[in-house]
Design a protein around this motif. Structure first.
Motif, PDB file in Angstrom:
ATOM      1  N   UNK A 101       0.864  -1.178   0.000  1.00 50.36           N
ATOM      2  CA  UNK A 101       0.000   0.000   0.000  1.00 50.36           C
ATOM      3  C   UNK A 101       0.901   1.229   0.000  1.00 50.36           C
ATOM      4  N   UNK A 102       0.769   2.022  -1.065  1.00 50.20           N
ATOM      5  CA  UNK A 102       1.612   3.209  -1.238  1.00 50.20           C
ATOM      6  C   UNK A 102       0.705   4.438  -1.285  1.00 50.20           C
ATOM      7  N   UNK A 103       1.036   5.440  -0.493  1.00 57.09           N
ATOM      8  CA  UNK A 103       0.264   6.687  -0.521  1.00 57.09           C
ATOM      9  C   UNK A 103       0.623   7.483  -1.769  1.00 57.09           C
ATOM     10  N   UNK A 104      -0.401   7.862  -2.510  1.00 57.60           N
ATOM     11  CA  UNK A 104      -0.186   8.662  -3.707  1.00 57.60           C
ATOM     12  C   UNK A 104      -0.405  10.138  -3.427  1.00 57.60           C
ATOM     13  N   UNK A 105      -1.491  10.459  -2.718  1.00 57.39           N
ATOM     14  CA  UNK A 105      -1.817  11.840  -2.373  1.00 57.39           C
ATOM     15  C   UNK A 105      -2.224  11.863  -0.901  1.00 57.39           C
ATOM     16  N   UNK A 106      -1.642  12.791  -0.145  1.00 57.77           N
ATOM     17  CA  UNK A 106      -1.958  12.919   1.272  1.00 57.77           C
ATOM     18  C   UNK A 106      -2.867  14.123   1.513  1.00 57.77           C
ATOM     19  N   UNK A 107      -3.945  13.926   2.238  1.00 62.32           N
ATOM     20  CA  UNK A 107      -4.826  14.995   2.699  1.00 62.32           C
ATOM     21  C   UNK A 107      -4.941  14.898   4.206  1.00 62.32           C
ATOM     22  N   UNK A 108      -4.657  15.979   4.891  1.00 62.17           N
ATOM     23  CA  UNK A 108      -4.828  16.008   6.342  1.00 62.17           C
ATOM     24  C   UNK A 108      -5.852  17.074   6.669  1.00 62.17           C
ATOM     25  N   UNK A 109      -6.920  16.650   7.311  1.00 62.50           N
ATOM     26  CA  UNK A 109      -7.991  17.554   7.716  1.00 62.50           C
ATOM     27  C   UNK A 109      -8.095  17.467   9.225  1.00 62.50           C
ATOM     28  N   UNK A 110      -7.594  18.467   9.921  1.00 59.95           N
ATOM     29  CA  UNK A 110      -7.423  18.470  11.373  1.00 59.95           C
ATOM     30  C   UNK A 110      -6.571  17.276  11.761  1.00 59.95           C
TER      31      UNK A 110
END
Length: 108
Positions: A10-19
């Motif tokens: 499992x490879x992260x392609x796009x990271x989004x952090x919301x709080x």
């Protein structure tokens, strides 16, 4: 490729952090997005051009619909027909995900 199991990483392609929540798009979710776009285009394309003499896509769409409705009538009965759209959607989703997973590195 070092090992045969590397395709399942499992490879992260796009990271989004919301709080403090993490909404990341990983390589296992990307094929499902692609499938959903394909399924919507397939259903819209099959539904748009209904004709008296059907073309190839209409024949396929009607065959799947008739197959599922016959299966529901045999197994559940007439009271199960109200679930026909759900079963057709589920059947098409599972069918195309299985076909898509036959492609190497298709669904990790």
């Amino acid at each position: 490729m070092v090992s045969p199991l590397e395709q399942f990483d499992v490879i992260r392609l796009i990271n989004f952090h919301f709080f403090e929540y993490d909404f990341s798009i990983v390589n296992t979710i990307l094929p499902l997005f692609i499938f959903n776009i394909f399924a919507v285009c397939f259903c819209i394309g099959a539904k748009m051009h209904y004709k008296l003499i059907p073309d190839f896509w209409q024949v396929i769409f009607e065959f799947i619909f008739k197959f599922i409705s016959t299966l529901i009538l045999q197994q559940i009965g007439k009271q199960g027909i109200i679930y026909l759209p759900f079963f057709v959607t589920l059947f098409v989703f599972i069918l195309f995900c299985n076909l898509f997973s036959l492609v190497p590195f298709g669904i990790a």
